[in-house]
Design a protein around this motif. Sequence first.
Motif, PDB file in Angstrom:
ATOM      1  N   VAL A  96       0.840  -1.196   0.000  1.00 14.07           N
ATOM      2  CA  VAL A  96       0.000   0.000   0.000  1.00 14.07           C
ATOM      3  C   VAL A  96       0.879   1.251   0.000  1.00 14.07           C
ATOM      4  CG1 VAL A  96      -1.890  -1.156   1.207  1.00 14.07           C
ATOM      5  CG2 VAL A  96      -0.142   0.081   2.530  1.00 14.07           C
ATOM      6  N   SER A  97       0.262   2.376  -0.319  1.00  8.87           N
ATOM      7  CA  SER A  97       1.008   3.645  -0.368  1.00  8.87           C
ATOM      8  C   SER A  97       0.375   4.719   0.513  1.00  8.87           C
ATOM      9  CB  SER A  97       1.073   4.154  -1.810  1.00  8.87           C
ATOM     10  OG  SER A  97      -0.233   4.242  -2.366  1.00  8.87           O
ATOM     11  N   HIS A  98      -0.873   4.495   0.960  1.00  8.76           N
ATOM     12  CA  HIS A  98      -1.611   5.473   1.759  1.00  8.76           C
ATOM     13  C   HIS A  98      -2.262   4.757   2.952  1.00  8.76           C
ATOM     14  CE1 HIS A  98      -1.198   7.281  -2.170  1.00  8.76           C
ATOM     15  NE2 HIS A  98      -1.604   8.459  -1.719  1.00  8.76           N
ATOM     16  N   PRO A 134      -4.426  14.185  -2.417  1.00  4.18           N
ATOM     17  CA  PRO A 134      -4.294  14.892  -3.702  1.00  4.18           C
ATOM     18  C   PRO A 134      -4.059  13.978  -4.900  1.00  4.18           C
ATOM     19  CG  PRO A 134      -3.039  16.011  -1.998  1.00  4.18           C
ATOM     20  CD  PRO A 134      -3.507  14.717  -1.401  1.00  4.18           C
ATOM     21  N   ASP A 135      -3.367  12.845  -4.679  1.00  2.50           N
ATOM     22  CA  ASP A 135      -3.051  11.967  -5.817  1.00  2.50           C
ATOM     23  C   ASP A 135      -4.113  10.910  -6.066  1.00  2.50           C
ATOM     24  OD1 ASP A 135      -2.407  10.793  -3.422  1.00  2.50           O
ATOM     25  OD2 ASP A 135      -0.584   9.827  -4.129  1.00  2.50           O
ATOM     26  N   LYS A 136      -5.245  10.969  -5.331  1.00  5.58           N
ATOM     27  CA  LYS A 136      -6.402  10.088  -5.566  1.00  5.58           C
ATOM     28  C   LYS A 136      -5.996   8.612  -5.723  1.00  5.58           C
ATOM     29  CE  LYS A 136      -8.804  13.906  -5.962  1.00  5.58           C
ATOM     30  NZ  LYS A 136      -9.373  14.508  -4.752  1.00  5.58           N
ATOM     31  N   PRO A 137      -5.508   7.991  -4.657  1.00  4.26           N
ATOM     32  CA  PRO A 137      -5.084   6.581  -4.764  1.00  4.26           C
ATOM     33  C   PRO A 137      -6.260   5.647  -5.031  1.00  4.26           C
ATOM     34  CG  PRO A 137      -5.236   7.221  -2.472  1.00  4.26           C
ATOM     35  CD  PRO A 137      -5.422   8.484  -3.280  1.00  4.26           C
ATOM     36  N   ILE A 163     -17.333   6.466   4.258  1.00  2.00           N
ATOM     37  CA  ILE A 163     -16.335   7.282   4.938  1.00  2.00           C
ATOM     38  C   ILE A 163     -14.923   7.037   4.403  1.00  2.00           C
ATOM     39  CG2 ILE A 163     -15.970   5.665   6.867  1.00  2.00           C
ATOM     40  CD1 ILE A 163     -15.741   8.234   8.656  1.00  2.00           C
ATOM     41  N   PHE A 164     -14.620   5.787   4.064  1.00  5.19           N
ATOM     42  CA  PHE A 164     -13.272   5.500   3.580  1.00  5.19           C
ATOM     43  C   PHE A 164     -13.086   5.942   2.130  1.00  5.19           C
ATOM     44  CE2 PHE A 164     -13.546   2.347   7.120  1.00  5.19           C
ATOM     45  CZ  PHE A 164     -12.601   2.975   7.929  1.00  5.19           C
ATOM     46  N   LEU A 165     -14.134   5.873   1.355  1.00  4.69           N
ATOM     47  CA  LEU A 165     -14.053   6.371  -0.024  1.00  4.69           C
ATOM     48  C   LEU A 165     -13.896   7.894  -0.035  1.00  4.69           C
ATOM     49  CD1 LEU A 165     -16.816   4.121  -1.627  1.00  4.69           C
ATOM     50  CD2 LEU A 165     -14.335   3.828  -1.782  1.00  4.69           C
ATOM     51  N   VAL A 166     -14.654   8.573   0.826  1.00  3.08           N
ATOM     52  CA  VAL A 166     -14.547  10.027   0.926  1.00  3.08           C
ATOM     53  C   VAL A 166     -13.160  10.418   1.439  1.00  3.08           C
ATOM     54  CG1 VAL A 166     -15.391  12.065   2.184  1.00  3.08           C
ATOM     55  CG2 VAL A 166     -17.019  10.428   1.219  1.00  3.08           C
ATOM     56  N   ALA A 167     -12.683   9.707   2.464  1.00  2.00           N
ATOM     57  CA  ALA A 167     -11.378  10.020   3.057  1.00  2.00           C
ATOM     58  C   ALA A 167     -10.247   9.805   2.054  1.00  2.00           C
ATOM     59  CB  ALA A 167     -11.150   9.168   4.301  1.00  2.00           C
ATOM     60  N   ALA A 168     -10.304   8.713   1.302  1.00  2.00           N
ATOM     61  CA  ALA A 168      -9.255   8.427   0.313  1.00  2.00           C
ATOM     62  C   ALA A 168      -9.246   9.468  -0.797  1.00  2.00           C
ATOM     63  CB  ALA A 168      -9.454   7.035  -0.271  1.00  2.00           C
ATOM     64  N   ASN A 169     -10.422   9.986  -1.111  1.00  2.00           N
ATOM     65  CA  ASN A 169     -10.530  10.975  -2.190  1.00  2.00           C
ATOM     66  C   ASN A 169      -9.928  12.331  -1.809  1.00  2.00           C
ATOM     67  OD1 ASN A 169     -11.479  11.356  -4.914  1.00  2.00           O
ATOM     68  ND2 ASN A 169     -13.034  12.731  -4.088  1.00  2.00           N
ATOM     69  N   LYS A 170      -9.653  12.514  -0.511  1.00  2.00           N
ATOM     70  CA  LYS A 170      -9.043  13.769  -0.060  1.00  2.00           C
ATOM     71  C   LYS A 170      -7.534  13.800  -0.302  1.00  2.00           C
ATOM     72  CE  LYS A 170     -12.641  14.960   3.240  1.00  2.00           C
ATOM     73  NZ  LYS A 170     -13.028  15.206   4.630  1.00  2.00           N
ATOM     74  N   ASN A 181       7.025  10.856   9.202  1.00  2.00           N
ATOM     75  CA  ASN A 181       8.442  11.106   8.927  1.00  2.00           C
ATOM     76  C   ASN A 181       8.919  10.381   7.673  1.00  2.00           C
ATOM     77  OD1 ASN A 181       8.617  12.695  11.223  1.00  2.00           O
ATOM     78  ND2 ASN A 181       9.306  11.005  12.527  1.00  2.00           N
ATOM     79  N   SER A 182       8.227   9.292   7.315  1.00  2.00           N
ATOM     80  CA  SER A 182       8.578   8.521   6.111  1.00  2.00           C
ATOM     81  C   SER A 182       7.860   9.037   4.870  1.00  2.00           C
ATOM     82  CB  SER A 182       8.242   7.041   6.323  1.00  2.00           C
ATOM     83  OG  SER A 182       8.930   6.506   7.431  1.00  2.00           O
ATOM     84  N   LYS A 183       7.115  10.161   5.027  1.00  2.00           N
ATOM     85  CA  LYS A 183       6.395  10.797   3.911  1.00  2.00           C
ATOM     86  C   LYS A 183       5.302   9.897   3.319  1.00  2.00           C
ATOM     87  CE  LYS A 183       9.096  14.515   3.865  1.00  2.00           C
ATOM     88  NZ  LYS A 183       9.943  14.243   5.058  1.00  2.00           N
ATOM     89  N   ILE A 184       4.716   9.022   4.152  1.00  2.00           N
ATOM     90  CA  ILE A 184       3.570   8.208   3.732  1.00  2.00           C
ATOM     91  C   ILE A 184       2.305   9.030   3.975  1.00  2.00           C
ATOM     92  CG2 ILE A 184       2.264   6.087   4.136  1.00  2.00           C
ATOM     93  CD1 ILE A 184       5.024   5.605   2.915  1.00  2.00           C
ATOM     94  N   PRO A 185       1.471   9.256   2.965  1.00  2.00           N
ATOM     95  CA  PRO A 185       0.249  10.035   3.163  1.00  2.00           C
ATOM     96  C   PRO A 185      -0.700   9.346   4.156  1.00  2.00           C
ATOM     97  CG  PRO A 185       0.745   9.802   0.820  1.00  2.00           C
ATOM     98  CD  PRO A 185       1.642   8.851   1.548  1.00  2.00           C
TER      99      PRO A 185
END
Length: 229
Positions: free
Chosen positions: A5-7, A161-164, A152-159, A101-105
């Motif tokens: 995963v990335s987010h 910027p890179d729309k994962p 809620i998770f679809l809305v949260a993920a859509n926030k 700190n690891s720059k993970i969104p």
Amino acid sequence: MYQTVSHVLFDMDGLILNTEELYTIGFENIASRYGKKFTFELKCKIMGQQTREFAKMIIEGLDLPLTVDEFIVESREIFNELFPNCKVLPGVEKLIHHLHNSKIPIGLATSSSKESYELKTQKHQDLFDLFPYRTWGSSDPLVRLGKPHPDIFLVAANKFPDKPKAEECLVFEDSLNGVLAGRAAGMQVVMVPDTRLDRSLAVEAGATLVLSSMEDFRPELFGLPPYLH
């Protein structure tokens, strides 16, 4: 076994903060006023729901002589005193700081209202300031249906910027409704449940991984940067 995963999305109540314990105290208090008992079985059914949803379910489940609005008013008086004293659960700060700190969104996806969130987090601002993206399910009109629905998770993920894609997001949850919501959204879900919960229920709900504590989480299982010991 686990997908990279990335987010990462975090629930709040019972996952980051010990507020589920405080909810139990409050609901037991209200139930006892009417000669009723708020049970763990009922608690499991309402965990993760939005305010009006869980109020309705408690009223119906315990046959309380209250409207939803009356229940909310009674409970708010109790929680205004309890919530400001809530604590961060073990292992949570370490993980959130590590991902930041690891720059993970990272994003917050809580069913709480914004007002309730502010009560709960007032002593933990430094930690919650690390979340640039926050979704308050009970206050966000885009979250039409509460957990176990995926909104809620679809809305949260859509926030982000890179729309994962959904499969690129990992959810952390403590409730069965939350696990069901995350899985319905197409995401992997790490569950850290109440110790009283039968773990087979977590598996049935579709939890990708079930932990006793956030302290046991190993980020590298999901392709995230490992802790540096």
